[in-house]
Structures are given as structure tokens and as C-alpha cells.
Design a protein around this motif. Structure first.
Motif, PDB file in Angstrom:
ATOM      1  N   HIS A  90       8.028 -24.749 -43.440  1.00 24.61           N
ATOM      2  CA  HIS A  90       7.367 -24.832 -44.750  1.00 24.61           C
ATOM      3  C   HIS A  90       6.244 -25.857 -44.670  1.00 24.61           C
ATOM      4  CE1 HIS A  90       6.831 -26.755 -48.705  1.00 24.61           C
ATOM      5  NE2 HIS A  90       7.290 -25.652 -49.289  1.00 24.61           N
ATOM      6  N   SER A  91       6.580 -27.065 -44.210  1.00 19.11           N
ATOM      7  CA  SER A  91       5.624 -28.142 -43.987  1.00 19.11           C
ATOM      8  C   SER A  91       6.130 -28.990 -42.825  1.00 19.11           C
ATOM      9  CB  SER A  91       5.467 -29.014 -45.237  1.00 19.11           C
ATOM     10  OG  SER A  91       4.967 -28.248 -46.325  1.00 19.11           O
ATOM     11  N   ALA A  92       5.231 -29.701 -42.158  1.00 21.39           N
ATOM     12  CA  ALA A  92       5.638 -30.471 -40.984  1.00 21.39           C
ATOM     13  C   ALA A  92       4.767 -31.698 -40.835  1.00 21.39           C
ATOM     14  CB  ALA A  92       5.557 -29.610 -39.724  1.00 21.39           C
ATOM     15  N   ALA A  93       5.308 -32.698 -40.135  1.00 21.32           N
ATOM     16  CA  ALA A  93       4.577 -33.936 -39.865  1.00 21.32           C
ATOM     17  C   ALA A  93       4.652 -34.285 -38.394  1.00 21.32           C
ATOM     18  CB  ALA A  93       5.148 -35.082 -40.693  1.00 21.32           C
ATOM     19  N   VAL A  94       3.527 -34.723 -37.837  1.00 23.49           N
ATOM     20  CA  VAL A  94       3.506 -35.398 -36.536  1.00 23.49           C
ATOM     21  C   VAL A  94       3.199 -36.861 -36.838  1.00 23.49           C
ATOM     22  CG1 VAL A  94       2.471 -35.567 -34.253  1.00 23.49           C
ATOM     23  CG2 VAL A  94       2.729 -33.325 -35.333  1.00 23.49           C
ATOM     24  N   LEU A  95       4.157 -37.738 -36.587  1.00 27.46           N
ATOM     25  CA  LEU A  95       4.048 -39.133 -37.007  1.00 27.46           C
ATOM     26  C   LEU A  95       3.066 -39.928 -36.165  1.00 27.46           C
ATOM     27  CD1 LEU A  95       7.844 -39.853 -37.519  1.00 27.46           C
ATOM     28  CD2 LEU A  95       6.171 -39.171 -39.256  1.00 27.46           C
ATOM     29  N   ASN A  96       3.054 -39.668 -34.856  1.00 22.94           N
ATOM     30  CA  ASN A  96       2.243 -40.437 -33.919  1.00 22.94           C
ATOM     31  C   ASN A  96       2.332 -39.765 -32.559  1.00 22.94           C
ATOM     32  OD1 ASN A  96       4.876 -41.477 -32.853  1.00 22.94           O
ATOM     33  ND2 ASN A  96       4.832 -42.669 -34.742  1.00 22.94           N
ATOM     34  N   LEU A  97       1.436 -40.151 -31.674  1.00 19.83           N
ATOM     35  CA  LEU A  97       1.439 -39.627 -30.303  1.00 19.83           C
ATOM     36  C   LEU A  97       1.152 -40.759 -29.337  1.00 19.83           C
ATOM     37  CD1 LEU A  97      -0.538 -36.252 -30.532  1.00 19.83           C
ATOM     38  CD2 LEU A  97       1.844 -36.527 -29.865  1.00 19.83           C
ATOM     39  N   ALA A  98       2.036 -40.941 -28.369  1.00 18.67           N
ATOM     40  CA  ALA A  98       1.835 -41.928 -27.312  1.00 18.67           C
ATOM     41  C   ALA A  98       2.505 -41.383 -26.058  1.00 18.67           C
ATOM     42  CB  ALA A  98       2.446 -43.270 -27.709  1.00 18.67           C
ATOM     43  N   PRO A  99       2.064 -41.787 -24.885  1.00 15.27           N
ATOM     44  CA  PRO A  99       2.653 -41.241 -23.650  1.00 15.27           C
ATOM     45  C   PRO A  99       4.169 -41.433 -23.602  1.00 15.27           C
ATOM     46  CG  PRO A  99       0.665 -42.484 -23.164  1.00 15.27           C
ATOM     47  CD  PRO A  99       0.970 -42.739 -24.610  1.00 15.27           C
ATOM     48  N   ASP A 100       4.888 -40.345 -23.421  1.00 15.73           N
ATOM     49  CA  ASP A 100       6.348 -40.377 -23.317  1.00 15.73           C
ATOM     50  C   ASP A 100       6.793 -39.052 -22.705  1.00 15.73           C
ATOM     51  OD1 ASP A 100       8.768 -41.677 -23.573  1.00 15.73           O
ATOM     52  OD2 ASP A 100       9.105 -41.058 -25.643  1.00 15.73           O
ATOM     53  N   HIS A 101       7.859 -39.115 -21.944  1.00 18.48           N
ATOM     54  CA  HIS A 101       8.414 -37.902 -21.329  1.00 18.48           C
ATOM     55  C   HIS A 101       7.382 -37.129 -20.504  1.00 18.48           C
ATOM     56  CE1 HIS A 101      11.809 -38.696 -23.886  1.00 18.48           C
ATOM     57  NE2 HIS A 101      11.144 -38.438 -24.989  1.00 18.48           N
ATOM     58  N   LEU A 102       6.410 -37.838 -19.923  1.00 17.39           N
ATOM     59  CA  LEU A 102       5.372 -37.140 -19.176  1.00 17.39           C
ATOM     60  C   LEU A 102       5.910 -36.524 -17.893  1.00 17.39           C
ATOM     61  CD1 LEU A 102       2.235 -39.401 -19.656  1.00 17.39           C
ATOM     62  CD2 LEU A 102       3.243 -37.683 -21.174  1.00 17.39           C
ATOM     63  N   ASP A 103       7.032 -37.073 -17.384  1.00 20.65           N
ATOM     64  CA  ASP A 103       7.652 -36.459 -16.210  1.00 20.65           C
ATOM     65  C   ASP A 103       8.173 -35.069 -16.540  1.00 20.65           C
ATOM     66  OD1 ASP A 103       9.509 -37.563 -17.941  1.00 20.65           O
ATOM     67  OD2 ASP A 103      10.915 -38.169 -16.373  1.00 20.65           O
ATOM     68  N   TRP A 104       8.578 -34.856 -17.788  1.00 17.16           N
ATOM     69  CA  TRP A 104       9.104 -33.556 -18.245  1.00 17.16           C
ATOM     70  C   TRP A 104       7.961 -32.585 -18.541  1.00 17.16           C
ATOM     71  CZ3 TRP A 104       9.460 -29.832 -21.997  1.00 17.16           C
ATOM     72  CH2 TRP A 104      10.646 -29.097 -22.095  1.00 17.16           C
ATOM     73  N   HIS A 105       6.950 -33.065 -19.257  1.00 14.30           N
ATOM     74  CA  HIS A 105       5.868 -32.183 -19.712  1.00 14.30           C
ATOM     75  C   HIS A 105       4.775 -31.997 -18.663  1.00 14.30           C
ATOM     76  CE1 HIS A 105       7.247 -31.791 -23.886  1.00 14.30           C
ATOM     77  NE2 HIS A 105       7.683 -33.026 -23.735  1.00 14.30           N
ATOM     78  N   GLY A 106       4.632 -32.957 -17.775  1.00 12.01           N
ATOM     79  CA  GLY A 106       3.636 -32.829 -16.718  1.00 12.01           C
ATOM     80  C   GLY A 106       2.318 -33.527 -16.997  1.00 12.01           C
ATOM     81  N   ARG A 126      -2.472 -27.083 -46.440  1.00 13.36           N
ATOM     82  CA  ARG A 126      -3.374 -28.222 -46.531  1.00 13.36           C
ATOM     83  C   ARG A 126      -3.062 -29.285 -45.480  1.00 13.36           C
ATOM     84  NH1 ARG A 126      -2.479 -30.531 -52.126  1.00 13.36           N
ATOM     85  NH2 ARG A 126      -4.102 -32.000 -51.430  1.00 13.36           N
ATOM     86  N   ALA A 127      -4.094 -29.996 -45.048  1.00 14.23           N
ATOM     87  CA  ALA A 127      -3.938 -31.179 -44.190  1.00 14.23           C
ATOM     88  C   ALA A 127      -3.755 -32.387 -45.100  1.00 14.23           C
ATOM     89  CB  ALA A 127      -5.167 -31.361 -43.313  1.00 14.23           C
ATOM     90  N   THR A 178       3.158 -23.363 -44.141  1.00 13.97           N
ATOM     91  CA  THR A 178       2.719 -22.658 -45.335  1.00 13.97           C
ATOM     92  C   THR A 178       2.123 -23.563 -46.409  1.00 13.97           C
ATOM     93  OG1 THR A 178       4.957 -22.765 -46.257  1.00 13.97           O
ATOM     94  CG2 THR A 178       4.387 -20.795 -44.998  1.00 13.97           C
ATOM     95  N   VAL A 179       2.570 -24.820 -46.473  1.00 16.05           N
ATOM     96  CA  VAL A 179       2.109 -25.689 -47.566  1.00 16.05           C
ATOM     97  C   VAL A 179       1.356 -26.912 -47.066  1.00 16.05           C
ATOM     98  CG1 VAL A 179       2.829 -27.117 -49.526  1.00 16.05           C
ATOM     99  CG2 VAL A 179       3.924 -24.901 -49.121  1.00 16.05           C
ATOM    100  N   ALA A 180       1.909 -27.678 -46.107  1.00 13.07           N
ATOM    101  CA  ALA A 180       1.262 -28.926 -45.710  1.00 13.07           C
ATOM    102  C   ALA A 180       1.485 -29.248 -44.247  1.00 13.07           C
ATOM    103  CB  ALA A 180       1.771 -30.080 -46.583  1.00 13.07           C
ATOM    104  N   CYS A 181       0.412 -29.703 -43.584  1.00 11.17           N
ATOM    105  CA  CYS A 181       0.480 -30.312 -42.256  1.00 11.17           C
ATOM    106  C   CYS A 181       0.192 -31.795 -42.447  1.00 11.17           C
ATOM    107  CB  CYS A 181      -0.556 -29.704 -41.314  1.00 11.17           C
ATOM    108  SG  CYS A 181      -0.303 -27.970 -40.920  1.00 11.17           S
TER     109      CYS A 181
END
Length: 481
Positions: free
Chosen positions: A192-208, A251-252, A225-228
Motif C-alpha cells: 500500500h505504502s512503503a518507506a526506505v529509512l536510509n542507505l549505507a553499505p551493509d551486507h555487501l558480501d551477500w549482494h555483491g 506520492r513521494a 499505491t498511496v505513498a513512497c
């Protein structure tokens, strides 16, 4: 209040499904698909006593379990359902890709099965980010409960999503914590709506790579559908919103610790305010709560509260419920947890700060700190962290296997700060660390356990590390009483 369409039903009867991994997600998945007529085989790398006991329970139901061999794709497999922690480059997944067999995670399976019990499925309000996910989701659930909604905090938080979507309880909405691992394996999730709180390097061994990690986090916005909801202070989160393919009208919505602009939530004179979900966001602002309603009112925790409030407001929750929910919320243990005051020195347990990004936020919450740090670095570097915190450091006590990396950063960027390097990794080291930190501390200081590292070199998990710290502090408090 929002609603979502039920995803297309899969005919599970006779479908050959391989479950990758026993455990919190694998066992419920195996049971649920077996009950729906699928021919289930569980594969697991481990073959210890616990795995054998779990296998025996599933085999009694007629489910095939293969222990000690999680690498080989069973013949006739039509779908793989994986535990979130299994890395994408495992031979099992490479074999599945070569055979054209889709791979789903536990979140994808829960999303596909919602509504399978004949009830209208509850919308999902989803939260991801490098740090703060659990706190934000629990804040969100508290706000939703204060609004009188039937809800639960689920997902990576420890409550099985499958249990939530297939259980007897009928929910109005779910507050869902999602890790980058879970999002990687959830291609059809549409919140329905979702949040990305922050981004910093983590789990890079897993993601590459950092790009791959960020892309997996960004999946949470797909089809909203409603908010990012994004973090104004972290432009990478807004970039993910721009890249997302969302529903028309979505909406953003930004959150900021400063005064909010239109379509943002922020802080004005100690008040959390909303300029996004109001009639005239160019000129109006709605008061939601006071900073003092947030527990604890550390800057990064206020940001968590704003993100939770944004998701709740996107779902139509009234301002009073935001305030009441934040007031009722109590943080989990080992997250900036005040343990005791001894001789006018505050002792704080933030053992959950297992990476540099979390520790940076923790250090920013106090003015004069004796910092207890160290453990398993997981490939992290500490120069930027130390540079930012140097002026706040009264002293540092280092423990753990990779403490030399932090010591070297301190030598480069904070050479005047006294450092105690404890050359031991036994669990008893924590008592000595607290004692040495107390020697460095002055009245008004905070002794802060914020390790910036994982705990497994010395402790079972960060909880045990935090408990060891708290036990040592309380023992010291008893001595000084």
C-alpha cells in the motif's frame, strides 16, 4: 483506508516445490504448501541434532527432507522457496536459473498466499533501510493500534508473515519489516505504502555491490499505491523513489528533522508536523506529536517516528493516534537503552548498533562519550565514523577480534583521544571494558556500548553482548550503592 487486490491463485496440487532451509521461514512454508497439495522437498545445509529433530516432524507429515545437501536442485523442481539469508550465488539457485525454475522468498510466498483463506487480505505498510527498521515498524504498529486498527508487526521482525496472512486473526493492516535479503526474493510484492529509512553499505558480501544492495532495497517501492516515504537527509532514498514504477497517483513523501516543505513531515519548535496529508500542504501544517513523545528522543529515533507517522497518515490515521501511539511505544532492548546512572555518568546499551551507520546515529545522540566498540567488522572501514565523532569522544575502550581497525582509524583521525585496547575476546572482557570506561568517564559523560561491529566473535548475538554490558553496569551500580 486502502485495499489491495488478491494476487492470482496458484494451483499447488501436485506441484514440485523445493524449500531451501529449515528454520523460521522454511518450516511454515513447507507446512503451508504441503497442506495445499504440493509435493514438498526441504533441503538444508546443516545436519545437526536440531535439524534432525525438525526434519523428523516434517517427515511425519509426508514431507521429504534432505539434510547436509543444500546445493543440489532436486529433480522435477518447479519452484524454489528460500530462506532469506541464502546467498543468490549458491549452486542451488544457479541450477534453478539454468533450469528456468523461479525462486521465491518467504515474503513472496506470503504475498502470493494472502487471501488464500477466503478473507480480504490486509494491506501492507512496508519498511526497509539499513538501520531503524524494527523500531519504525513497532512504532507504526503502536500508532495503528492507537487508531483502533487490528494490526501486527511482522516480517523480518520475527513474526512469520505466513502465519500472519494464513492465521485465524483477521487484520485491518500489517506493519511489515523487510530486509534487503527478503526484498531480493520478492518480485511481485506490491505494498500500500512503503518507506526506505536510509542507505549505507551493509551486507555487501551477500549482494555483491552497493548498487545491487540499493536496488534490492528499492524494490519495496514497486507498485506502491498511496505513498513512497523517503529520507530527505539521505538523497539515495529519494533516488529509489524516482526509479520505482508505482501506481498512478502514488506520492513521494519526505521526512526530515528540519522544518518540512510541502509533501513532507518534519520538526518545528519541538513539534512533529505533517505538511503532506493535509488539505492545503502549501500553507497548512498539522501538529502530530511533540519530540518528547518519542522514546528515546535521539535524532535518529525522531526520524524513525516521522517515517512511521508518514506511513500511518498515508493509511488515513488521525493525528491524535500518531501522538498516542508514539507515547505508548517502548523500544526493544539493546537499542539506545539506558541501563543506569553511576556517579553522574550515564550508561547506555546500543548493542544493536552492529554497523557503522547505526553507530554514527548512536554517537550523535550524546555530547561527551566514552565509547565501547569492536567485534567483527564485516568488511567495514571506520575512518568516516571516527572523523565525525572525534569531538564527542572522551575516551574509547576497544574489544573484539577486529578492534585494530577501529584503533587505526582513531590514531589517524582522533590521536588525542585516550584508547584502552583490551587484548581479549572472551565474554568476561565486557566487565573489564565497563570498568575501564568508568575510569575514563567524568560526571556528565555517557558510557556508550555502540560496537559498530557484529558480536559473533565473543557472543551468540547482539542481545547477549548487550546483556553482558548491562550485567556489568548493574554490578558496578550495586558496588557503588
Amino acid at each position: 483506508m486502502g485495499s489491495q487486490e488478491v494476487s492470482s491463485t496458484v494451483d499447488w496440487q501436485g506441484k514440485h516445490v523445493t524449500i531451501a532451509g529449515l528454520g523460521v521461514s522454511g518450516i511454515p512454508a513447507a507446512r503451508a504448501l504441503h497442506e495445499r497439495g504440493a509435493l514438498v522437498t526441504v533441503v538444508n545445509d546443516g545436519d545437526d541434532e536440531r535439524a534432525r529433530a525438525q526434519a523428523a516432524e516434517l517427515e511425519a507429515l509426508g514431507i521429504t527432507v534432505r539434510l547436509g545437501d543444500g546445493a543440489t536442485l532436486p529433480p522435477s523442481t518447479e519452484l524454489v522457496v528460500t530462506a532469506p539469508g541464502w546467498q543468490p550465488d549458491k549452486p542451488l539457485f544457479l541450477a534453478a536459473a539454468e533450469a528456468g525454475v523461479p525462486v521465491w522468498g518467504d515474503v513472496e510466498l506470503a504475498w502470493r498466499l494472502r487471501g488464500d483463506n477466503g478473507r480480504e487480505p490486509a494491506p501492507w505498510l512496508a519498511v526497509t533501510g539499513t538501520n531503524g527498521k524494527t523500531t519504525t515498524v513497532r512504532m507504526l504498529a503502536s500508532i495503528l493500534e492507537a487508531a483502533g486498527l487490528r494490526t501486527a508487526a511482522v516480517g523480518n521482525i520475527g513474526v512469520s508473515l505466513l502465519d500472519a496472512v494464513l492465521g485465524e486473526t483477521e487484520y485491518d493492516v500489517l506493519a511489515v519489516e523487510l530486509s534487503s535479503y527478503q526484498l531480493h526474493w520478492a518480485p511481485s510484492l506490491r505494498a500500500h505504502s512503503a518507506a526506505v529509512l536510509n542507505l549505507a553499505p551493509d551486507h555487501l558480501d551477500w549482494h555483491g555491490s552497493m548498487a545491487a544492495y540499493a536496488a534490492d532495497k528499492g524494490r519495496v517501492y514497486e507498485g506502491n499505491t498511496v505513498a513512497c516515504v523517503y529520507n530527505v537527509a539521505d538523497p539515495a532514498t529519494e533516488d529509489l523513489v524516482r526509479e520505482a514504477d508505482v501506481e498512478e497517483g502514488c506520492r513521494a513523501i519526505g521526512f526530515t528533522l528540519g522544518a518540512p516543505g510541502p509533501s513532507q513531515l518534519g520538526v518545528v519548535d519541538g513539534i512533529l508536523v505533517d505538511r503532506a496529508f493535509v488539505a492545503n500542504r502549501q500553507k497548512q501544517a498539522q501538529e502530530l506529536a511533540e519530540v518528547s513523545d518519542v522514546n528515546p528522543p535521539a535524532p535518529h529515533n525522531i526520524a524513525n517516528a516521522l517515517a512511521a507517522a508518514a506511513l500511518a497518515r498515508a493509511f488515513g490515521v488521525e493525528p491524535a493516534a500518531v501522538r498516542d501511539g508514539l507515547r505508548a511505544f517502548r523500544p526493544d532492548a539493546h537499542r539506545i537503552e539506558h541501563v543506569a546512572d553511576i556517579d553522574e555518568v550515564r550508561y547506555v546499551d546500543d548493542s544493536k548498533a552492529t554497523n557503522t551507520h547505526a553507530t554514527e546515529a548512536s554517537l550523535a545522540a550524546y555530547d561527551s562519550i566514552v565509547w565501547i566498540a569492536g567485534g567483527l567488522a564485516k568488511g567495514a572501514t571506520f575512518d568516516e565514523l571516527v572523523t565525525g565523532a572525534a569531538k564527542r569522544l572522551r575516551g574509547v575502550v576497544l574489544i573484539g577480534a577486529d578492534r585494530a581497525l577501529i584503533r587505526e582509524a582513531l590514531t589517524r583521525h582522533a590521536p588525542e583521544v585516550p584508547v584502552v585496547d583490551l587484548d581479549r575476546t572472551d565474554t568476561g572482557a565486557m566487565s573489564e571494558a565497563v570498568a575501564r570506561a568508568a575510569e575514563l568517564a567524568r560526571p556528565g559523560d555517557t558510557v556508550l556500548l555502540a560496537p559498530a561491529c557484529a558480536s559473533m566473535d565473543m557472543f551468540t548475538n547482539y542481545n547477549k553482548r548487550g546483556e553482558a554490558f548491562a550485567d556489568a553496569v548493574r554490578a558496578r551500580a550495586d558496588e557503588s550503592a
